[in-house]
Scaffold this motif. Structure first.
Motif, PDB file in Angstrom:
ATOM      1  N   TRP A 146      29.877  -8.436  26.546  1.00 38.27           N
ATOM      2  CA  TRP A 146      29.222  -7.956  27.764  1.00 38.27           C
ATOM      3  C   TRP A 146      28.626  -9.131  28.539  1.00 38.27           C
ATOM      4  N   LEU A 156      28.412 -14.286  37.507  1.00 38.90           N
ATOM      5  CA  LEU A 156      27.097 -13.672  37.632  1.00 38.90           C
ATOM      6  C   LEU A 156      26.076 -14.427  36.790  1.00 38.90           C
ATOM      7  N   ALA A 169      30.353 -11.078  32.111  1.00 39.28           N
ATOM      8  CA  ALA A 169      29.541 -11.211  33.315  1.00 39.28           C
ATOM      9  C   ALA A 169      29.417 -12.673  33.728  1.00 39.28           C
ATOM     10  N   MET A 174      32.177  -4.308  29.958  1.00 39.59           N
ATOM     11  CA  MET A 174      31.497  -4.928  31.091  1.00 39.59           C
ATOM     12  C   MET A 174      32.429  -5.054  32.283  1.00 39.59           C
ATOM     13  N   VAL A 217      22.430 -10.187  34.655  1.00 47.29           N
ATOM     14  CA  VAL A 217      22.887  -9.394  33.515  1.00 47.29           C
ATOM     15  C   VAL A 217      22.168  -9.901  32.269  1.00 47.29           C
ATOM     16  N   LEU A 261      31.691  -3.679  36.128  1.00 47.43           N
ATOM     17  CA  LEU A 261      31.705  -4.524  37.319  1.00 47.43           C
ATOM     18  C   LEU A 261      32.811  -4.100  38.285  1.00 47.43           C
ATOM     19  N   ASP A 262      33.981  -3.745  37.744  1.00 44.57           N
ATOM     20  CA  ASP A 262      35.060  -3.237  38.597  1.00 44.57           C
ATOM     21  C   ASP A 262      34.683  -1.893  39.208  1.00 44.57           C
ATOM     22  N   LEU A 268      31.634  -0.810  39.945  1.00 44.61           N
ATOM     23  CA  LEU A 268      30.676  -1.046  41.030  1.00 44.61           C
ATOM     24  C   LEU A 268      31.401  -1.494  42.295  1.00 44.61           C
ATOM     25  N   ARG A 277      32.546 -14.103  35.284  1.00 43.26           N
ATOM     26  CA  ARG A 277      32.755 -13.645  36.668  1.00 43.26           C
ATOM     27  C   ARG A 277      31.781 -14.283  37.654  1.00 43.26           C
ATOM     28  N   GLN A 326      27.272  -6.362  43.069  1.00 42.28           N
ATOM     29  CA  GLN A 326      27.199  -6.790  41.673  1.00 42.28           C
ATOM     30  C   GLN A 326      25.731  -7.066  41.317  1.00 42.28           C
TER      31      GLN A 326
END
Length: 268
Positions: A207, A216, A211, A183, A201, A187-188, A190, A214, A197
């Motif tokens: 995974w 999200l 997310a 994951m 998710v 994300l990195d 993207l 971070r 982002q």
């Protein structure tokens, strides 16, 4: 307007019918995961073994194994007696359905707002089609299913997207993994491409944990031997953790659960 969703062949069960189905198929109720395995994982999380943190940063807040057990009894329905050290353990099917209802509310919001959604699984043998059906329904409702960057590498494997679901592949095999690294690679990747982002998710294992850590919006599924996501939900990092056995004998056993989830989300 989104396109019409694919028809769901499985009838939508009532809440009572779903509870009965979960117990009969051992998705919940008396599950296959033994008590010894559960307690071992709770202890390893409490001892700071990051493999069991599933991408979350727990600091020293859960250093007492009994605190972890208390959360799991409350949010999953495992047996709350610390003296029960071996044998059968349980997932409360009512808590599973309550988790599905909470997840459905977040999926409904995603559909109303036409949000971008990334779906991923570390348990392809059990949950791949659960996530695939969710992706189909969200796309039909007008959501953008995030396409992951090409050429991503994590944990000596490739991060691929199969049936709209991100997975880890090694040697032409989809891998069962608890790691947050795949994951993180997405994300990195993207960010490196200058892409936004995901708004949401939908995942499991590391995974989902990565997310959520971070910042999200993340919802996911977790087994009774994967305490980190429930701890993350208790702390408010993860929005929803649905308790279930994440690899039962036949993946088709999850179909009524998915039908219930998508119906509750207004996606059928």
């Amino acid at each position: 307007m989104g396109r019409m969703p694919k028809p769901i062949e499985t009838p939508v069960p009532s809440r009572a019918e779903l509870v009965d189905h979960l117990v009969r198929t051992r998705i919940a109720g008396q599950v296959a995961t033994p008590r010894e395995n559960n307690l071992s994982h709770y202890r390893k999380l409490a001892n700071g073994d990051r493999h069991y943190w599933l991408g979350l940063e727990l600091g020293d807040r859960w250093a007492d194994e009994q605190d972890v057990l208390a959360v799991m009894a409350e949010r999953v329905g495992v047996i709350d007696d610390p003296a029960h050290r071996a044998g059968q353990d349980t997932i409360d099917p009512e808590l599973t359905v309550a988790g599905l209802d909470r997840m459905a509310a977040r999926l409904h919001k995603a559909a109303l707002d036409r949000q971008s959604v990334l779906l991923a699984t570390g348990h392809p043998g059990g949950l791949l089609d659960v996530h695939r059906a969710t992706a189909d329904a969200l796309r039909a409702a007008g959501c953008a299913i995030v396409r992951i960057p090409a050429g991503l590498i994590a944990d000596e494997g490739s991060v691929w997207q199969f049936a709209d679901v991100a997975v880890l592949e090694r040697g032409a095999t989809l891998w069962h993994t608890h790691s947050p690294a795949p994951m993180a690679a997405i994300l990195d990747g993207l960010a490196a491409e200058g892409r936004p982002q995901p708004d949401l998710v939908v995942a499991d294992h590391g995974w989902a944990g990565c997310a959520a850590q971070r910042g999200l919006d993340a919802v996911g599924y977790a087994d009774c031997n994967d305490p980190a996501l429930f701890v993350g939900e208790a702390e408010g990092t993860l929005q929803v953790a649905v308790p279930l056995d994440d690899h039962v004998r036949d993946p088709r056993f999850y179909d009524p659960m998915v039908a219930y989830l998508l119906s509750a989300a207004g996606l059928l």
